[in-house]
Write an enzyme that holds these catalytic residues in place. Sequence first.
Site, short mmCIF file in Angstrom:
data_model
loop_
_atom_site.label_atom_id
_atom_site.label_comp_id
_atom_site.label_asym_id
_atom_site.label_seq_id
_atom_site.Cartn_x
_atom_site.Cartn_y
_atom_site.Cartn_z
N SER A 51 0.98 -1.13 0.00
CA SER A 51 -0.01 -0.12 0.17
C SER A 51 0.93 1.31 0.01
O SER A 51 1.91 1.20 0.45
CB SER A 51 -0.78 0.10 1.27
OG SER A 51 -1.51 1.36 1.32
N TYR A 75 -2.86 -1.63 9.71
CA TYR A 75 -2.96 -2.02 8.42
C TYR A 75 -1.47 -1.73 7.60
O TYR A 75 -0.80 -2.60 7.10
CB TYR A 75 -3.90 -1.43 7.60
CG TYR A 75 -4.02 -1.45 6.21
CD1 TYR A 75 -4.41 -2.91 5.69
CD2 TYR A 75 -3.63 -0.51 5.30
CE1 TYR A 75 -4.57 -2.90 4.34
CE2 TYR A 75 -3.53 -0.67 4.02
CZ TYR A 75 -4.00 -1.89 3.58
OH TYR A 75 -4.23 -2.02 2.04
#
Length: 254
Positions: A146, A159
């Site tokens: 990400s 995350y």
Amino acid sequence: MNKLNKIALVTGASRGLGKNMAINLAKKGIDVLFTYQSKEEDAIETAKEIEKYGTRTAFLQLDIQNTSSFKQFFERLETCLRDKFQTNHIDFLINNAGTGTYATFQGTTEDQFDSMFNIHIKGVYFLSQSAIEIMNNEGAIINISSGLTRFCTEGYAAYAAAKGAVEILTKYQAAELGFRGIRSNVVAPGPIETDFGGGIVRDNKDLNQIIASQTALGRVGLPSDIGSVVTFLCTDEAKWINAQRIEVSGGYYL
């Protein structure tokens, strides 16, 4: 049908980014075996779209955070490879399956933390470990990370930390599997119009415009922006790309 097609295993490909990856792989003539977690009807629709490109496909249920199920999963996978693809090996592994959780650093519970790390690093680590046993030499692993490992957006500490661990794992995979000609790379999407985070980037017009204004190319990313890069990393044109983090964000937040 060409039985010599290379085969990609894509996790979490019944919808979203994974679905686009699977379709792009099929367009390149790569057979696709993919997983879904709970919505079999979505998997069926994805398989129908893949088959339009003349490639073979199959799908299996998998909960990526339930590592105790991996032994049984790979038994089913090997049966599927034999029956559907007339082989017992794969060529590419795309570790895409995942989800996010929104919680500030101080507000993150232990359960939320465990979920993020079980899904995004523990599951990836041990699924890859097993997949390597059936991967052909000169294959490739593509781990999905990400943009949040480069820039910070409040609410994604757990995350992003798990994705950061995936990026380090990728380097070790590249270093330790290179003797077999297996490459390992990271694709790190920026903000994308999917149902991630409840579809907030896709469905919140004001947020979408803000992100677009902070992106050098002037728009928010689409699933097709990611699927094409993942597919490229599975081609011979990418044969000398290894241990790299490739951010696909259109130049977001430079």
